[in-house]
Design a protein around this motif. Structure first.
Motif, mmCIF file in Angstrom:
data_model
loop_
_atom_site.group_PDB
_atom_site.id
_atom_site.type_symbol
_atom_site.label_atom_id
_atom_site.label_comp_id
_atom_site.label_asym_id
_atom_site.label_seq_id
_atom_site.Cartn_x
_atom_site.Cartn_y
_atom_site.Cartn_z
ATOM 1 N N ASP A 190 0.824 -1.216 0.000
ATOM 2 C CA ASP A 190 0.000 0.000 0.000
ATOM 3 C C ASP A 190 0.855 1.261 0.000
ATOM 4 O O ASP A 190 0.490 2.268 -0.617
ATOM 5 C CB ASP A 190 -1.032 -0.005 1.133
ATOM 6 C CG ASP A 190 -0.438 -0.396 2.469
ATOM 7 O OD1 ASP A 190 0.663 -0.977 2.472
ATOM 8 O OD2 ASP A 190 -1.049 -0.109 3.501
ATOM 9 N N ASP A 249 0.388 4.064 -2.820
ATOM 10 C CA ASP A 249 0.105 5.444 -2.404
ATOM 11 C C ASP A 249 1.102 6.416 -3.017
ATOM 12 O O ASP A 249 0.730 7.488 -3.505
ATOM 13 C CB ASP A 249 0.167 5.572 -0.872
ATOM 14 C CG ASP A 249 -1.059 4.950 -0.205
ATOM 15 O OD1 ASP A 249 -2.043 4.665 -0.931
ATOM 16 O OD2 ASP A 249 -1.026 4.732 1.021
ATOM 17 N N ARG A 286 0.598 7.008 -6.746
ATOM 18 C CA ARG A 286 -0.518 7.915 -7.045
ATOM 19 C C ARG A 286 -0.205 9.345 -6.602
ATOM 20 O O ARG A 286 -0.471 10.302 -7.334
ATOM 21 C CB ARG A 286 -1.798 7.411 -6.373
ATOM 22 C CG ARG A 286 -2.380 6.174 -7.063
ATOM 23 C CD ARG A 286 -3.749 5.837 -6.503
ATOM 24 N NE ARG A 286 -3.686 5.328 -5.135
ATOM 25 C CZ ARG A 286 -3.748 4.024 -4.831
ATOM 26 N NH1 ARG A 286 -3.883 3.122 -5.786
ATOM 27 N NH2 ARG A 286 -3.677 3.637 -3.586
ATOM 28 N N ASP A 340 -6.500 -0.926 -3.263
ATOM 29 C CA ASP A 340 -6.820 -0.148 -4.462
ATOM 30 C C ASP A 340 -5.568 -0.176 -5.336
ATOM 31 O O ASP A 340 -4.572 0.464 -5.032
ATOM 32 C CB ASP A 340 -7.170 1.295 -4.054
ATOM 33 C CG ASP A 340 -7.313 2.196 -5.280
ATOM 34 O OD1 ASP A 340 -7.296 1.675 -6.418
ATOM 35 O OD2 ASP A 340 -7.448 3.418 -5.079
ATOM 36 N N ARG A 341 -5.618 -0.973 -6.422
ATOM 37 C CA ARG A 341 -4.420 -1.147 -7.250
ATOM 38 C C ARG A 341 -4.392 -0.209 -8.450
ATOM 39 O O ARG A 341 -3.625 -0.414 -9.378
ATOM 40 C CB ARG A 341 -4.320 -2.610 -7.712
ATOM 41 C CG ARG A 341 -3.598 -3.504 -6.707
ATOM 42 C CD ARG A 341 -3.453 -4.928 -7.213
ATOM 43 N NE ARG A 341 -4.677 -5.678 -7.018
ATOM 44 C CZ ARG A 341 -4.936 -6.387 -5.914
ATOM 45 N NH1 ARG A 341 -4.060 -6.461 -4.940
ATOM 46 N NH2 ARG A 341 -6.071 -7.041 -5.801
ATOM 47 N N SER A 342 -5.244 0.835 -8.440
ATOM 48 C CA SER A 342 -5.256 1.737 -9.591
ATOM 49 C C SER A 342 -3.978 2.582 -9.603
ATOM 50 O O SER A 342 -3.567 3.126 -8.579
ATOM 51 C CB SER A 342 -6.485 2.647 -9.539
ATOM 52 O OG SER A 342 -6.430 3.469 -8.400
ATOM 53 N N GLU A 390 -4.153 -6.767 -14.865
ATOM 54 C CA GLU A 390 -4.581 -5.737 -13.912
ATOM 55 C C GLU A 390 -4.270 -4.338 -14.447
ATOM 56 O O GLU A 390 -5.023 -3.394 -14.228
ATOM 57 C CB GLU A 390 -3.849 -5.970 -12.576
ATOM 58 C CG GLU A 390 -4.169 -4.983 -11.475
ATOM 59 C CD GLU A 390 -5.383 -5.366 -10.646
ATOM 60 O OE1 GLU A 390 -5.611 -6.572 -10.447
ATOM 61 O OE2 GLU A 390 -6.104 -4.450 -10.204
#
Lengths: 101, 499
Positions: free
Chosen positions: B221, B225, B228, B252-254, B279
């Motif tokens: 994570d 984070d 992003r 949240d793997r975006s 993915e």
């Protein structure tokens, strides 16, 4: 002069610096602004450039001739035209690899 | 050629661009140059023969790297997770070094005779020196040592690999174009600074003009984070990191900003890379194969090959997803048998390489290259249609009753199963066969593995002699922090516990 990869060449007419990436087997004459480039370790005596040879170089660009087997990388840009055996060395098109690290 | 030449070019070409750290508050190329030149003065005044960096990755690392280069001494990045004894043995090689370390390691450095300061104090000293100005510049000899990197030592005592300025600059000039990165690009490096990828990464991203970020201690994570928050476009991970990102539940793997993901350092389980390709359909995947001894990457499997292999129908093209791709243009590669004969395509042997970026040199031993300048990687592999398939370390080869068995082939069969998260195959001493084949598997979360069924699964696909005599289920495999399986610890664990 006999080139070898890694050798830095300095211009006698301006601040141009080129590093040898690929060297031909035979001796060649590398000039900048019409005057011979010398090993960067020797401080070249400042000389006036040939005003007809002022096409300049761009930092980080590779200049190469496939037939001769020579590739020079510009590490300091200048105003003089870089030539090998009297012919201007063209910019080599970059074919970058995907970033791997 | 010297690595400082690359820094000078970056400072001349895009001096105002932030090249390391966050977009606001990071170091520009000009500032990095100033700090490195300032710190070089301090290193020179101290009379140090090397700069030892024993800390997590951060802005002090690139400053220390170029400061050492300006001062004409090697940078020695050291694993901050080493135990006291190992660290002591290693530091004994560098008693007159200029040390940069976290406070908890100061005592160890002082005892070994080094001077020491924290990364923050080092940056402060560099800043003070830069403010005074006038640090005299020295271009180190291209044949001087730029970095000394200790191997992880999964199969033997760590060895100091000597990388000279001409090795590293050749690697950069052979693989990267100057200022090729857009101003918005940012690269995230998650491997520690004592890993070759972290060292070469400093140079390649700087030369490309790409801002470089680091993640000192990896969590799935934390990585997502940061990608992003900082708009990371390029990232490098080792396979275990990608596996953790893909396997962690509820994440949240975006990653909308991510354009390219490079991986290397160990074998990638097919399950993990296939999952990641699906993915993140917008991301370019790059598998890089290389060793410390080769100044990083010598073969690359590019984005197009990844996507083509994922959808390919024929097994040959599909298998390329498990390959290391093609050798980079500036490197020559040969597959040879044990007697040194070059083998034809398709046959497995030792991987030998030659090129300006290949050092193949160990501290105190000189270059370990043959008469033609080729270096023995001690990796097994083969070339199929120009694609390099790496089959593991020669030292890990199992010799069972005179038959050579590459663990990688058996591991691949296990790792292709959806219920197997990790697998290691090793040779265990055996009175009758010399070595027998045994395996350790780690189930994916929630799965239960039946060793007998796994053995049948392997027997149906490979020869009987390649079927492990025993398969143990463990909660995890012993791995180095950079993701390499420590096979001798697997053997120890298997022989210590009969079942």
């Amino acid at each position: 002069m006999k080139l070898r990869p890694g050798r830095q060449l300095a211009s006698a007419v301006d601040g141009t610096r080129m590093v040898v990436v690929r060297a031909p087997a035979e001796e060649v004459e590398v000039t900048c602004g019409g005057r011979p480039m010398v090993d960067a370790a020797e401080a070249p005596a400042p000389t006036a450039a040939d005003p007809a040879r002022q096409d300049g170089t761009l930092l980080g660009k590779r200049y190469a001739d496939e037939a001769l087997g020579i590739e020079l990388l510009c590490t300091k840009a200048g105003q003089g035209t870089v030539e090998v055996n009297g012919a201007a060395l063209p910019v080599k098109e970059a074919k970058p690899l995907p970033a791997s690290d | 050629m010297n690595v400082t030449m690359l820094l000078e070019m970056a400072a001349d070409g895009f001096g105002d661009r932030v090249v390391t750290g966050p977009r606001s508050g990071g170091l520009t190329a000009s500032r990095l140059r100033e700090l490195a030149a300032g710190a070089a003065g301090r290193v020179r005044e101290s009379g140090a023969e090397a700069v030892v960096h024993l800390a997590e990755n951060g802005p002090a690392f690139p400053v220390a790297f170029f400061a050492a280069a300006f001062a004409g001494v090697p940078l020695v990045p050291v694993n901050y997770r080493l135990g006291e004894d190992q660290l002591g043995r290693l530091l004994a090689h560098h008693p007159k070094a200029y040390g940069i370390a976290g406070e908890d390691r100061h005592e160890a450095l002082l005892q070994a005779g080094l001077s020491v300061r924290t990364p923050a104090d080092f940056l402060q000293a560099a800043d003070d020196a830069a403010a005074r100005g006038g640090a005299e510049e020295v271009q180190a000899d291209p044949d001087a040592t730029a970095v000394l990197i200790y191997t992880s030592g999964t199969t033997s005592e760590p060895k100091g690999v000597v990388l000279r300025h001409h090795n590293l600059t050749s690697y950069v000039l052979g693989t990267v174009e100057f200022a090729a990165a857009g101003e918005d690009e940012a690269a995230l490096m998650s491997v520690p600074p004592y890993h070759i990828a972290a060292v070469s990464n400093v140079l390649t991203n700087l030369y490309a003009g790409r801002r470089c970020l680091t993640l000192p201690s990896f969590t799935p994570d934390g990585w997502l984070d940061l990608v992003r928050a900082e708009g990371v476009t390029n990232a490098m991970v080792v396979p275990t990191m990608l596996a953790r990102i893909m396997d962690a539940p509820g994440l949240d793997r975006s990653v909308p900003s991510l354009r390219a993901l490079a991986y290397g350092g160990a074998r990638m389980p097919p399950r993990v890379i296939e999952r990641a390709l699906r993915e993140w359909p917008h991301v370019d995947f790059v598998n890089a194969y290389g060793l410390t001894e080769t100044s990083s990457t010598i073969a690359v499997l590019g984005p197009g090959d990844h996507r083509a292999a994922l959808v390919a129908k024929d097994p040959r093209s599909r298998a390329r997803l498990g390959s290391a791709g093609r050798p980079v243009p500036s490197v020559e590669l040969e597959i040879r048998d044990e007697d040194g004969r070059v083998l034809p395509p398709g046959e497995s042997g030792r991987i030998w390489v030659r090129g300006e970026q290949v050092s193949g040199e160990y501290a105190g031993h000189g270059p370990a290259v043959d008469g033609r300048g080729f270096f023995d990687t001690r990796d097994r592999g083969r070339l199929d249609d120009g694609y390099l398939f790496v089959e593991g370390r020669v030292d890990d080869t199992i010799i069972r009753g005179g038959e050579n068995i590459a663990p990688a082939e058996i591991e691949d069969v296990l790792l292709r199963r959806p219920d197997v998260a990790d697998a290691a195959v090793v040779g265990v001493p055996d009175d009758e066969w010399g070595q027998r084949v045994e395996a350790v598997v780690v189930p994916v979360a929630g799965a239960v593995l039946d060793p007998e069924e796994l053995r049948e699964h392997i027997r149906a696909r490979l020869r009987g002699s390649k079927t492990p005599d025993r398969i143990a289920c463990w909660p995890e495999l012993p791995r180095t922090p950079t993701g390499k399986v420590v096979k001798r610890d697997v053997v120890t664990g298997l022989t210590a516990a009969p079942d």
